[in-house]
Design an enzyme around this catalytic site. Structure first.
Site, PDB file in Angstrom:
ATOM      1  N   LYS A  59     -29.900  50.918 -33.933  1.00 41.91           N
ATOM      2  CA  LYS A  59     -28.722  50.495 -34.642  1.00 41.91           C
ATOM      3  C   LYS A  59     -27.878  51.276 -35.276  1.00 41.91           C
ATOM      4  O   LYS A  59     -26.598  51.814 -34.957  1.00 41.91           O
ATOM      5  CB  LYS A  59     -29.056  49.422 -35.572  1.00 41.91           C
ATOM      6  CG  LYS A  59     -29.861  48.296 -34.995  1.00 41.91           C
ATOM      7  CD  LYS A  59     -30.482  47.422 -36.198  1.00 41.91           C
ATOM      8  CE  LYS A  59     -31.556  46.376 -35.611  1.00 41.91           C
ATOM      9  NZ  LYS A  59     -30.741  44.963 -35.436  1.00 41.91           N
ATOM     10  N   ARG A 108     -34.260  33.073 -35.389  1.00 43.93           N
ATOM     11  CA  ARG A 108     -34.643  33.826 -36.771  1.00 43.93           C
ATOM     12  C   ARG A 108     -35.141  32.759 -37.736  1.00 43.93           C
ATOM     13  O   ARG A 108     -34.126  32.237 -38.441  1.00 43.93           O
ATOM     14  CB  ARG A 108     -33.392  34.624 -37.270  1.00 43.93           C
ATOM     15  CG  ARG A 108     -33.097  35.646 -36.321  1.00 43.93           C
ATOM     16  CD  ARG A 108     -33.933  37.140 -36.349  1.00 43.93           C
ATOM     17  NE  ARG A 108     -35.332  36.940 -35.793  1.00 43.93           N
ATOM     18  CZ  ARG A 108     -36.120  38.165 -35.624  1.00 43.93           C
ATOM     19  NH1 ARG A 108     -35.462  39.396 -35.831  1.00 43.93           N
ATOM     20  NH2 ARG A 108     -37.323  38.071 -35.118  1.00 43.93           N
ATOM     21  N   PHE A 156     -43.172  35.609 -32.006  1.00 50.46           N
ATOM     22  CA  PHE A 156     -42.082  35.373 -31.587  1.00 50.46           C
ATOM     23  C   PHE A 156     -41.628  36.366 -30.176  1.00 50.46           C
ATOM     24  O   PHE A 156     -40.746  35.891 -29.185  1.00 50.46           O
ATOM     25  CB  PHE A 156     -41.063  35.339 -32.434  1.00 50.46           C
ATOM     26  CG  PHE A 156     -40.663  36.685 -33.182  1.00 50.46           C
ATOM     27  CD1 PHE A 156     -41.510  37.094 -34.121  1.00 50.46           C
ATOM     28  CD2 PHE A 156     -39.771  37.587 -32.514  1.00 50.46           C
ATOM     29  CE1 PHE A 156     -41.237  38.291 -34.751  1.00 50.46           C
ATOM     30  CE2 PHE A 156     -39.770  39.053 -33.266  1.00 50.46           C
ATOM     31  CZ  PHE A 156     -40.414  39.094 -34.151  1.00 50.46           C
ATOM     32  N   TYR A 208     -40.219  71.046 -26.286  1.00 55.18           N
ATOM     33  CA  TYR A 208     -41.469  70.273 -27.080  1.00 55.18           C
ATOM     34  C   TYR A 208     -41.094  70.635 -28.519  1.00 55.18           C
ATOM     35  O   TYR A 208     -41.458  70.016 -29.391  1.00 55.18           O
ATOM     36  CB  TYR A 208     -42.663  70.660 -26.400  1.00 55.18           C
ATOM     37  CG  TYR A 208     -43.911  69.803 -27.111  1.00 55.18           C
ATOM     38  CD1 TYR A 208     -44.127  68.603 -26.694  1.00 55.18           C
ATOM     39  CD2 TYR A 208     -44.557  70.162 -28.327  1.00 55.18           C
ATOM     40  CE1 TYR A 208     -44.973  67.818 -27.284  1.00 55.18           C
ATOM     41  CE2 TYR A 208     -45.280  69.654 -28.960  1.00 55.18           C
ATOM     42  CZ  TYR A 208     -45.693  68.370 -28.385  1.00 55.18           C
ATOM     43  OH  TYR A 208     -46.534  67.683 -28.954  1.00 55.18           O
ATOM     44  N   PHE A 232     -38.006  42.026 -43.438  1.00 54.00           N
ATOM     45  CA  PHE A 232     -37.716  42.346 -41.881  1.00 54.00           C
ATOM     46  C   PHE A 232     -39.114  42.075 -41.382  1.00 54.00           C
ATOM     47  O   PHE A 232     -40.010  42.381 -41.643  1.00 54.00           O
ATOM     48  CB  PHE A 232     -36.993  43.543 -41.626  1.00 54.00           C
ATOM     49  CG  PHE A 232     -36.750  43.257 -40.130  1.00 54.00           C
ATOM     50  CD1 PHE A 232     -35.863  42.475 -39.670  1.00 54.00           C
ATOM     51  CD2 PHE A 232     -37.126  44.151 -39.211  1.00 54.00           C
ATOM     52  CE1 PHE A 232     -35.412  42.327 -38.218  1.00 54.00           C
ATOM     53  CE2 PHE A 232     -36.885  43.884 -37.706  1.00 54.00           C
ATOM     54  CZ  PHE A 232     -36.006  43.139 -37.362  1.00 54.00           C
ATOM     55  N   THR A 233     -39.052  41.401 -40.041  1.00 52.67           N
ATOM     56  CA  THR A 233     -40.277  41.103 -39.659  1.00 52.67           C
ATOM     57  C   THR A 233     -41.329  42.285 -39.451  1.00 52.67           C
ATOM     58  O   THR A 233     -42.536  42.100 -39.868  1.00 52.67           O
ATOM     59  CB  THR A 233     -40.078  40.416 -37.984  1.00 52.67           C
ATOM     60  OG1 THR A 233     -39.330  41.541 -37.372  1.00 52.67           O
ATOM     61  CG2 THR A 233     -39.506  39.159 -37.969  1.00 52.67           C
ATOM     62  N   ASP A 242     -34.021  51.058 -46.359  1.00 51.73           N
ATOM     63  CA  ASP A 242     -33.892  50.628 -44.911  1.00 51.73           C
ATOM     64  C   ASP A 242     -32.469  50.829 -44.303  1.00 51.73           C
ATOM     65  O   ASP A 242     -31.453  49.713 -44.678  1.00 51.73           O
ATOM     66  CB  ASP A 242     -34.391  49.422 -44.268  1.00 51.73           C
ATOM     67  CG  ASP A 242     -34.378  48.843 -42.892  1.00 51.73           C
ATOM     68  OD1 ASP A 242     -33.930  49.683 -42.238  1.00 51.73           O
ATOM     69  OD2 ASP A 242     -35.186  48.262 -42.552  1.00 51.73           O
TER      70      ASP A 242
HETATM   71  N1  F0G Z   1     -35.161  47.397 -39.957  1.00 49.13           N
HETATM   72  C1  F0G Z   1     -34.303  46.534 -39.713  1.00 49.13           C
HETATM   73  C2  F0G Z   1     -33.361  46.003 -40.975  1.00 49.13           C
HETATM   74  C3  F0G Z   1     -34.179  46.056 -38.491  1.00 49.13           C
HETATM   75  O1  F0G Z   1     -33.032  45.166 -38.338  1.00 49.13           O
HETATM   76  C4  F0G Z   1     -34.950  46.502 -37.568  1.00 49.13           C
HETATM   77  C5  F0G Z   1     -34.995  46.184 -36.126  1.00 49.13           C
HETATM   78  C6  F0G Z   1     -35.953  47.358 -37.634  1.00 49.13           C
HETATM   79  C7  F0G Z   1     -35.908  47.772 -39.205  1.00 49.13           C
HETATM   80  C8  F0G Z   1     -37.052  48.018 -36.902  1.00 49.13           C
HETATM   81  O2  F0G Z   1     -36.418  48.768 -35.957  1.00 49.13           O
HETATM   82  O3  F0G Z   1     -36.489  47.648 -33.774  1.00 49.13           O
HETATM   83  O4  F0G Z   1     -36.042  50.154 -33.988  1.00 49.13           O
HETATM   84  O5  F0G Z   1     -38.068  49.242 -34.408  1.00 49.13           O
HETATM   85  N2  F0G Z   1     -34.254  45.207 -35.688  1.00 49.13           N
HETATM   86  C9  F0G Z   1     -33.990  44.442 -34.347  1.00 49.13           C
HETATM   87  C10 F0G Z   1     -33.232  43.202 -34.577  1.00 49.13           C
HETATM   88  C11 F0G Z   1     -35.276  44.549 -33.576  1.00 49.13           C
HETATM   89  O6  F0G Z   1     -33.064  42.882 -33.167  1.00 49.13           O
HETATM   90  O7  F0G Z   1     -32.823  42.930 -35.490  1.00 49.13           O
HETATM   91  P1  F0G Z   1     -37.024  48.899 -34.438  1.00 49.13           P
END
Ligand code: F0G
Length: 482
Positions: free
Chosen positions: A266, A389, A455, A80, A132-133, A223
């Site tokens: 990623k 997208r 979405f 832990y 980013f979303t 990022d």
């Molecule tokens: N920043 C970028 C550039 C991303 O592409 C993503 C995730 C995140 C932050 C958030 O990371 O999913 O680990 O919480 N992109 C995924 C996609 C969801 O399908 O493009 P996460």
């Protein structure tokens, strides 16, 4: 690896790995796919994976692991607190990025949650090359707003510019003058800019933009979730960098930023995330959020097995052979579809191949979600799951009207080291077929519309019986069993 040369034909992308473990796939007959699409409310996020032939939804958490990554998982130090695995991760990241303070998180958006929670106050502005979303949703939730200052040319879908993710330095200066530096919480640059088609930023542009931020005392945040693709493009497209190793480029990029965060779903080819913080005070200020929202400071909500795998993944990311695979397969897919006349986002970037849905189904009104319709049609006509997208991925304006996205795309992600060239050829074939039958595709409307990140879980229905008509045309060409 630069492209491998062929003797008597044009080169094709080459896998610099071999397959050791496989997962069986099924291609449901088209009638069953139609049924599944209705059950999923025409939202590809709500399909079950078993009903999908080519899962190109995302590269997040679905990249193939190497033998060395899997082997490393066995030596995970389950504790832990004080796990050796954490210290190994910290050490590897310090070696790569030159920053020693690490806050572990369970995934990328957790980093965004913590950074924005700590740094964004109501009325604040966050400068970005593009949003980013999840990064935007966290900032607006806290009453902040995002200024997306990508160069106009980055939004032109068909282009041959090498670095469409570049931020417009004049716009940055104007934004700082307008907002006042004190009102800017931070500048966030996104490597491998996701929502404009996985398009890279040049080293030169990152350097110039962060210099402006520093002149005004604005915190700089990278990022790095899609950094691996961006590194490949800096190495292969930026002349002044071509003789540098991937590790050298990474370090030069890292040196520009105060904070670097990543989704290890990623970056590192596993599942998790982390925030690297250069300043000791800022690091300590954010520690509390980790223990409150993520987990103890030496695992941050991650499985230590995944942490061991990502340590190897980080190391593999410094290998040009490894990071070439995605961009080279994507380039092949984009080039072929472009040659066949399908409107694609060019040049191919990282993450995936992107179809310009606004062009393909120009007869569908923006409010009926052209990219949402196209991505649903593609599942029907091939069992291929892509991701919308575009406008569907946006949130409505405060007055309830649709916020029409600046780019309206279908993304076909290429998880790293997952798909073969024949599978890629199948995708090219079905996209071309769909393009030739695009007049049969109609729009969608919401039947259940969540307020935030709609979405992911929203449900829609077709505005007419277009899916049935499209299926009939498909059966006429391929038969009912495919
Ligand atoms: N920043 C970028 C550039 C991303 O592409 C993503 C995730 C995140 C932050 C958030 O990371 O999913 O680990 O919480 N992109 C995924 C996609 C969801 O399908 O493009 P996460």
């Amino acid at each position: 690896m630069p492209e491998i040369k062929f003797y008597n034909r044009a080169p094709v992308p080459m896998e610099m790995h071999k397959v050791k473990i496989v997962q069986k796939l099924t291609l449901l007959p088209v009638k069953e796919r139609l049924q599944k699409m209705y059950e999923a409310g025409f939202n590809t996020f709500l399909l079950h994976n078993k009903d999908i032939f080519m899962d190109m939804l995302t590269d997040s958490g679905v990249n193939a692991m190497s033998d060395n990554m899997q082997a490393a998982m066995l030596r995970a130090d389950d504790a832990y607190a004080g796990s050796e695995t954490f210290y190994r991760m910290q050490q590897k990241l310090e070696e790569i990025f030159g920053i020693s303070y690490l806050l572990p998180t369970h995934q990328g958006r957790a980093c965004e949650h913590i950074l924005s929670q700590h740094l964004v106050k109501p009325g604040n502005c966050v400068i970005m090359n593009y949003h980013f979303t999840t990064s935007k949703a966290h900032i607006t939730r806290l009453g902040g707003h995002v200024e997306e200052l990508v160069k106009d040319e980055g939004l032109v879908t068909k282009s041959n510019l090498p670095f469409k993710g570049n931020i417009d330095l004049d716009k940055v200066r104007a934004c700082i003058a307008k907002e006042g530096a004190d009102n800017i919480a931070y500048m966030r640059l996104e490597a491998g800019t996701n929502l404009i088609g996985g398009q890279p930023i040049s080293y030169e542009n990152m350097k110039a933009a962060t210099e402006i931020a520093k002149e005004h005392g604005i915190l700089t945040v990278l990022d790095a979730s899609l950094l691996q693709d961006n590194l490949y493009f800096i190495k292969t497209r930026e002349d002044s960098m071509k003789d540098k190793t991937v590790a050298q480029i990474t370090r030069m990029v890292a040196d520009l930023f105060d904070v670097i965060y990543f989704s290890a779903r990623k970056f590192g080819f596993a599942r998790g995330g982390g925030i690297l913080v250069r300043d000791e005070t800022l690091f300590h200020e954010m520690e509390d959020y980790i223990t409150m929202f993520e987990g103890f400071l030496t695992y941050g909500g991650m499985s230590v097995k995944e942490m061991e795998a990502m340590i190897v993944g980080f190391e593999e990311t410094m290998d040009l052979d490894v990071i070439s695979q995605g961009p080279q397969f994507i380039a092949h897919c984009v080039r072929e579809l472009d040659r066949l006349g399908v409107p694609m986002v060019t040049p191919g970037g990282g993450l995936g191949a992107h179809i310009d849905a606004r062009e393909v189904v120009s007869h569908i009104p923006a409010e009926q979600y052209p990219a949402g319709s196209l991505v649903a049609a593609l599942y029907l006509c091939g069992g291929i799951r892509g991701m919308e997208r575009g406008t569907l991925s946006e949130e409505r304006n405060p007055d309830g009207t649709e916020h029409i996205a600046s780019v309206e795309m279908v993304r076909l992600a290429f998880p790293r080291r997952v798909f073969t060239l024949s599978q890629t050829e199948y995708v090219i074939d079905r996209v071309k077929w769909l393009y030739d039958h695009r007049h049969l595709i109609g729009g969608l409307r919401f039947v259940h519309e969540p307020k935030t990140l709609r979405f992911f879980t929203g449900k829609l229905e077709p505005v007419s019986d277009w899916p049935e008509k499209l299926m009939e045309a498909y059966i006429a060409d391929f038969g009912a069993d495919q």
